[in-house]
Design a protein around this motif. Structure first.
Motif, PDB file in Angstrom:
ATOM      1  N   CYS A   2       0.846  -1.183   0.000  1.00 42.77           N
ATOM      2  CA  CYS A   2       0.000   0.000   0.000  1.00 42.77           C
ATOM      3  C   CYS A   2       0.887   1.241   0.000  1.00 42.77           C
ATOM      4  O   CYS A   2       2.028   1.169   0.383  1.00 42.77           O
ATOM      5  CB  CYS A   2      -0.970  -0.001   1.183  1.00 42.77           C
ATOM      6  N   SER A   6      -1.362  -1.026   3.520  1.00 47.78           N
ATOM      7  CA  SER A   6      -2.123  -2.256   3.332  1.00 47.78           C
ATOM      8  C   SER A   6      -2.199  -3.221   4.484  1.00 47.78           C
ATOM      9  O   SER A   6      -1.464  -3.023   5.367  1.00 47.78           O
ATOM     10  CB  SER A   6      -1.454  -2.956   2.263  1.00 47.78           C
ATOM     11  N   ASP A 278      -3.487  -6.502   1.794  1.00 44.88           N
ATOM     12  CA  ASP A 278      -4.409  -5.933   0.825  1.00 44.88           C
ATOM     13  C   ASP A 278      -5.503  -5.086   1.452  1.00 44.88           C
ATOM     14  O   ASP A 278      -6.267  -4.453   0.741  1.00 44.88           O
ATOM     15  CB  ASP A 278      -5.083  -7.053   0.015  1.00 44.88           C
TER      16      ASP A 278
END
Length: 319
Positions: A2, A6, A278
């Motif tokens: 990220c 993330s 994620d």
């Protein structure tokens, strides 16, 4: 990964790294630039050297120094607004050495442009300190508490129990460097619960609905907390000084200024787990030169500007 950003759903012990909770409350997060500070890079990133204290910058070449931002954050929750950290006090503009003290002033230079002090930024959003739900201090280092006097009228100023305990020690470096900055302010301690969140599996559910966890990430400071928050876009981690920038997140380099190196390495490893999953949309290190003011996690972060209602939410139940 990220965007310095993330979330792995398990930590290194197999416990939940993120506890979303059954309530679907979310927060908006606005990053405020509250000045900048000149540091030796060895403070941010551990360096192998014969110098006994490279993080001080003493007797080190100028090319080892770097200007980095000092950040604070506004968390907009349905019950109200919480300020995280306070940046520099306005006094650094006119009497830097007097405010910092001789020891700290020998290590750092500061810069606080007009309009960037925390009280000035609250006023620009038509928000007074007494209208905040609380102020959360991630740890009691000068660049995080210097501006505390500007918001001393806030209903509550929250600091973790281990951070307060460590800062109260007779030989505490935090007390020596910044004790005058929180003098006379009523600091309210909070404890950690066994939530399974974070490198030690311990955090504090700030609003009681799972939307914001104050996660214990010791190492740089004994009671340091990171802020793990659920937004409409996904999970955001405000890492405080558990990470400083790309070398922390990409290369795993712990801070050079630590009270416990093993703990610092463990805390950074957890931050990197979050950054490699994620689920989250942003991991934000307080002093990362890449961060820009605005709403964290939104597509147009740099251009988002203040919220339409000036950063304020209707009055509601306090913490």
């Amino acid at each position: 990964m990220c965007p310095q950003q993330s979330v792995d759903t398990t930590n290194t012990d197999g416990a939940a790294a993120v506890t979303p909770g059954s309530n679907e409350s979310t927060v908006n997060i606005e990053l405020l630039r509250t000045g900048s500070v000149s540091i030796d890079r060895a403070l941010a990133y551990e360096e192998v050297t014969n110098h006994p204290m490279p993080e001080t910058g003493w007797f080190r070449p100028a090319e080892k120094r770097e200007w980095v931002p000092v950040s604070a954050y506004l968390l907009e929750h349905p019950t109200g607004v919480v300020l995280v950290d306070t940046g520099w006090h306005r006094d650094v503009r006119t009497d830097e050495r007097g405010h910092l003290g001789r020891l700290l002033g020998s290590m750092h230079e500061t810069n606080l442009p007009a309009g960037e002090a925390v009280d000035e930024q609250l006023a620009a959003r038509d928000l007074a300190p007494e209208e905040l739900v609380a102020v959360v201090i991630t740890h009691l280092h000068p660049d995080h508490v210097s501006g505390l006097d500007h918001v001393r009228e806030a209903p509550r100023v929250l600091v973790s129990e281990p951070e307060l305990a460590a800062a109260g020690g007779r030989f505490s470096l935090a007390r020596v460097l910044s004790g005058h900055m929180w003098a006379g302010v009523d600091l309210e301690p909070f404890g950690f619960e066994e939530t399974g969140v974070g490198p030690r599996g311990r955090s504090h559910d700030l609003f009681g609905d799972g939307s914001v966890h104050l996660v214990w990430v010791p190492g740089h400071a004994d009671g340091q907390v990171a802020v793990l928050a659920r937004t409409d876009e996904g999970v955001v981690l405000l890492a405080s000084d558990a990470a400083y920038g790309a070398p922390s997140l990409e290369d795993g380099r712990p801070p050079g200024a630590v009270t416990d190196r093993t703990a610092a390495v463990e805390s950074l490893a957890w931050v990197r787990e979050v950054a490699d999953s994620d689920e989250c949309v942003a991991v934000v290190a307080n002093h990362d030169p890449a961060v820009v003011p605005g709403f964290v996690g939104r597509t147009s972060w740099a251009d988002s500007g203040p919220s339409a209602n000036g950063g304020r939410l209707p009055d509601g139940e306090q913490l």
